[in-house]
Each structure stands twice: as C-alpha cells, then as structure tokens.
Motif scaffolding. Structure first.
Motif, short mmCIF file in Angstrom:
data_model
loop_
_atom_site.label_atom_id
_atom_site.label_comp_id
_atom_site.label_asym_id
_atom_site.label_seq_id
_atom_site.Cartn_x
_atom_site.Cartn_y
_atom_site.Cartn_z
N ASP A 76 0.80 -1.22 0.00
CA ASP A 76 0.00 0.00 0.00
C ASP A 76 0.84 1.27 0.00
OD1 ASP A 76 0.97 -0.67 2.54
OD2 ASP A 76 -0.60 0.49 3.54
N LYS A 77 2.17 1.13 -0.01
CA LYS A 77 3.04 2.30 0.08
C LYS A 77 3.74 2.56 -1.24
CE LYS A 77 3.89 1.43 4.99
NZ LYS A 77 4.91 1.10 6.02
N PRO A 78 4.18 3.81 -1.47
CA PRO A 78 4.95 4.10 -2.69
C PRO A 78 6.22 3.24 -2.76
CG PRO A 78 4.25 6.12 -1.61
CD PRO A 78 3.93 5.01 -0.67
N VAL A 79 6.73 3.08 -3.97
CA VAL A 79 7.87 2.19 -4.19
C VAL A 79 9.08 2.60 -3.37
CG1 VAL A 79 9.51 1.35 -5.91
CG2 VAL A 79 7.10 1.54 -6.50
N MET A 80 9.44 3.87 -3.40
CA MET A 80 10.64 4.33 -2.71
C MET A 80 10.50 4.19 -1.19
SD MET A 80 12.75 4.91 -5.02
CE MET A 80 14.03 5.46 -3.87
N GLU A 81 9.32 4.49 -0.68
CA GLU A 81 9.10 4.34 0.77
C GLU A 81 9.17 2.88 1.18
OE1 GLU A 81 5.67 5.24 4.16
OE2 GLU A 81 5.49 6.08 2.13
N ALA A 82 8.55 2.00 0.39
CA ALA A 82 8.59 0.57 0.70
C ALA A 82 10.01 0.02 0.56
CB ALA A 82 7.63 -0.18 -0.23
N TYR A 83 10.74 0.49 -0.47
CA TYR A 83 12.12 0.03 -0.65
C TYR A 83 13.00 0.48 0.52
CZ TYR A 83 16.83 -0.36 -2.55
OH TYR A 83 18.17 -0.66 -2.71
N TRP A 84 12.80 1.70 1.00
CA TRP A 84 13.59 2.19 2.13
C TRP A 84 13.33 1.35 3.38
CZ3 TRP A 84 17.70 4.85 3.13
CH2 TRP A 84 17.91 5.37 4.42
N GLU A 85 12.09 0.97 3.60
CA GLU A 85 11.77 0.12 4.75
C GLU A 85 12.41 -1.27 4.58
OE1 GLU A 85 7.59 -0.05 5.31
OE2 GLU A 85 7.41 2.05 5.95
N TRP A 86 12.35 -1.81 3.36
CA TRP A 86 12.98 -3.11 3.11
C TRP A 86 14.48 -3.03 3.33
CZ3 TRP A 86 16.66 -4.50 -0.57
CH2 TRP A 86 16.90 -5.88 -0.70
N LEU A 87 15.08 -1.92 2.92
CA LEU A 87 16.52 -1.77 3.08
C LEU A 87 16.90 -1.67 4.56
CD1 LEU A 87 18.79 -1.61 0.99
CD2 LEU A 87 18.73 0.89 1.22
N ASN A 88 16.12 -0.99 5.35
CA ASN A 88 16.39 -0.90 6.78
C ASN A 88 16.29 -2.26 7.46
OD1 ASN A 88 16.89 1.89 6.85
ND2 ASN A 88 14.71 2.38 7.00
N ARG A 89 15.32 -3.06 7.05
CA ARG A 89 15.20 -4.40 7.62
C ARG A 89 16.37 -5.28 7.17
NH1 ARG A 89 9.81 -3.91 5.86
NH2 ARG A 89 10.24 -5.47 4.25
N LEU A 90 16.83 -5.04 5.94
CA LEU A 90 17.93 -5.84 5.42
C LEU A 90 19.20 -5.67 6.25
CD1 LEU A 90 18.89 -7.71 3.10
CD2 LEU A 90 19.55 -5.65 1.85
N LEU A 91 19.40 -4.48 6.79
CA LEU A 91 20.60 -4.21 7.59
C LEU A 91 20.67 -5.09 8.83
CD1 LEU A 91 20.72 -0.30 7.37
CD2 LEU A 91 22.12 -1.96 6.12
N VAL A 92 19.53 -5.56 9.31
CA VAL A 92 19.51 -6.45 10.48
C VAL A 92 19.15 -7.88 10.05
CG1 VAL A 92 19.02 -4.62 12.13
CG2 VAL A 92 17.12 -5.75 10.96
N LEU A 93 19.34 -8.16 8.74
CA LEU A 93 19.08 -9.50 8.17
C LEU A 93 17.63 -9.94 8.38
CD1 LEU A 93 22.34 -11.44 9.10
CD2 LEU A 93 21.74 -10.31 6.94
N ASP A 94 16.71 -8.98 8.28
CA ASP A 94 15.28 -9.29 8.33
C ASP A 94 14.75 -9.20 6.91
OD1 ASP A 94 12.64 -9.65 8.82
OD2 ASP A 94 12.33 -7.76 9.88
N PHE A 95 14.57 -10.36 6.26
CA PHE A 95 14.09 -10.39 4.89
C PHE A 95 12.57 -10.40 4.79
CE2 PHE A 95 18.34 -12.33 4.59
CZ PHE A 95 18.90 -11.50 3.63
N GLY A 96 11.90 -10.31 5.92
CA GLY A 96 10.45 -10.31 5.91
C GLY A 96 9.89 -11.72 6.00
#
Length: 341
Positions: A76-96
């Motif tokens: 439900d979020k814009p691409v860049m906002e969702a990508y930024w959240e995914w990138l922040n989770r990636l830093l702690v090895l959280d792939f969702g």
C-alpha cells in the motif's frame, strides 16, 4: 593494492542499491502479485474451475478489504518508501515473511542453504581440479586423437544447457536403466539409515546426475580457456628462449607458461562464488532438489516477492564480492599487476 580494494568496496554499495532497487520496482509493477494470487485461488476454490479474467474486478471483496490485504502484504506504500523500509530491515538481516508459506524468509534460506552449498562446493572443486590438468594435457597433446575427441565432447557439453542434459540423464539413467534416483537430495528413508557411511553413499548416489549438469558448463569453459592460454604462452618468445638455453620443455611449461596461463582462470574464480549459494534454478527444478535455486524458482512463479528480493540481494552481494575476490586472485597469480598505478 589496499587503496584499490577500498575503492572497489565503496563501489559495492551503490551497485548493490541499484540492482535491488530495479528488481524491487519490477516486483511492484508486474501483475499477478500476492493479493491477486490469493483472490484467484479463492475464486478457483469457489467455482471449482480456473478463471483467466481479472479477479480484482470480479472479486466478492470490497475496496476496503482489498486495501487491508495490500496493507497486510506491504503493497500500500509508494515504491521508494517501501524500498527504504525493506533496506532498513535488510541491515539487520530481516528479509520479511513469505507471502506463500507465512514463514520468515531467512529461516527458509538457512534451511536450504546446506543443500546449495554442497552442490556449489562440489561443482567448484571438481570443475577446477579436472579442467586445469585436462586443459594442460590438451595443450601439450594438441591435434592428437585425444585432443580432438575430447574437444568434440567439450563443445557438445558447452552447447547444451544444464537442464536439458538433466532431462536426458534422468530419462536414460533413472527412468529406463534405473541406475540412479529420479531426483531429490536424499532417499525417503534417509533418516532410517544406520551408519554415516550409508548416509554419505545415499547423498552421493543422488548427487551424481545433478553434478554432471552443474559442472558441464563451467568445465567446458575452464578447460578451453586453460588450453588456449597455455598454447599461446608456449608459442611466446620467452618460452622458446628458455628452451633454446637448455631448459627442459616440461620445466619451461611448469615453471613459466603454467603460471601465466592461470591468470584468466583466476579472474573467473570469484564468479564461482554464486554457485555456493544459489546454484542453478532450472537444474534444481529438474531434479527436485530442495535448495535455494528451487526456492527462488517457486517464489518467482508464485509471486512470493519477499523471497525473490532476499535471493536477489544474496546474488548481488555474492557477485560483487566475487568480482573483488577475482581481482585479488589475479594479483596473486600475476606479479605484474599493480592496482592503482
């Protein structure tokens, strides 16, 4: 050398961001995402037959429920906002969490990692340990019957994709001759085997045909590269001069030509790191090997985007690190290389 490595490491970050951002954007715009897939499965179960029309327009869910589903899957979020959240989770090895199995993606990858690492490691070792001596012998015995016959086999193997060879091997040696199993990493009764020896034998028995498919492409490339470079070095002036001064031919090959011929193989060394994690998607599909390759293939088919992004991130990281490892290997093999000058 240190300055060069630092510059290469700095380039890793923007390259990684560019690769993952492009794939992330593609997953958002490709039709048939997890919401559409769930609606399709729901309507298929209700009607008892497959439908090919748009399920979003014909679904019994209203707009509010659809928006809740999109929010649940993070769409439900814009691409860049969702990508930024995914990138922040990636830093702690959280792939969702997988949108298909509803399990943590990291746990799914860790569960399948030993299988892919086994095939990757075996492919890497066998390809290099066989192709270098074979390429050496083909160069020394150029235009002999052995060289011509082996070249035909190598070129045929290079021309055929690994998954096509896999289908052929399964048809002949598994289905008709029943010499090898039809697929899988182990037998169904693997846990009931009494000794470690029987377990190792069972794993190797299942691994013979898949390893042939994994090795055949890299093996052909490495062998021909080794042969051609060794022949080029054998015809160089410094080798002829060394032989003219009394150095035995075998010593000239081993002490001088061989090292220079390994330089192109060293540049390929780092790219082989990809096999340690991802292997080959289609080969794992053909042999039903439950590794990361099969996981990635199923994730693409089922639009399981968290798993797709996790595997893309691993691939990109290994490829970038592998390029740096290749440069280091070239520097170790070729003393003439002076990075940064």
């Amino acid at each position: 050398m240190l300055a060069y490595l630092l510059r290469r490491l700095l380039l890793v970050v923007p390259t990684f961001l560019g690769i993952t951002l492009v794939i992330f954007a593609i997953t958002r715009f490709v039709p048939g995402g997890p919401v559409e897939r769930m609606l399709a499965q729901s309507q298929f179960m209700e009607e008892g037959s497959a439908q090919t029309q748009s399920f979003q327009d014909n679904s019994s869910l209203d707009e509010y429920q659809l928006e809740e589903l999109k929010a649940f899957y993070g769409l439900d979020k814009p691409v860049m906002e969702a990508y930024w959240e995914w990138l922040n989770r990636l830093l702690v090895l959280d792939f969702g969490e997988s949108t298909r199995y509803y399990e943590p993606v990291l746990d799914m990858i860790i569960e399948r990692l030993p299988v892919s690492m086994f095939y990757g490691g075996m492919t890497f070792l066998i390809a290099y340990l066989v192709s270098i001596p074979l390429g050496y012998y083909k160069a020394v015995k150029h235009n002999t019957a052995f060289d011509n016959a082996s070249s035909v086999l190598i070129f045929v193997g290079y021309a055929l994709p690994g998954y096509v060879v896999g289908i052929l091997l399964l048809s002949v040696f598994s289905f008709h001759l029943d010499w090898f199993p039809m697929g899988g990493f182990t037998s169904d009764d693997f846990d009931d085997l009494e000794s470690k020896g029987e377990m190792i034998k069972d794993v190797l028995w299942h691994a013979v045909l898949p390893l042939i498919c994994y090795i055949i492409g890299d093996f052909a490339t490495l062998t021909i590269t080794m042969k051609n470079n060794l022949m080029e070095n054998l015809s160089a002036d410094y080798i002829r001069t060394a032989i003219a001064k009394g150095l035995p031919f075998k010593d000239a090959v081993r002490k001088h030509a061989m090292q220079n011929s390994l330089i192109p193989l060293a540049s390929h060394f780092g790219n082989s790191l990809l096999f340690f994690l991802t292997g080959s998607f289609l080969i794992e599909v053909v042999f039903n090997i439950d590794g990361i390759g099969l996981l990635g293939y199923e994730a693409i088919m089922e639009r399981d985007y968290p798993v797709v992004m996790a595997i893309v991130a691993l691939n990109a990281a290994m490829l970038l690190v592998g390029n740096i490892v290749s440069d280091i290997c070239v520097a170790l093999v070729d003393p003439r290389v002076r990075f940064g000058e």
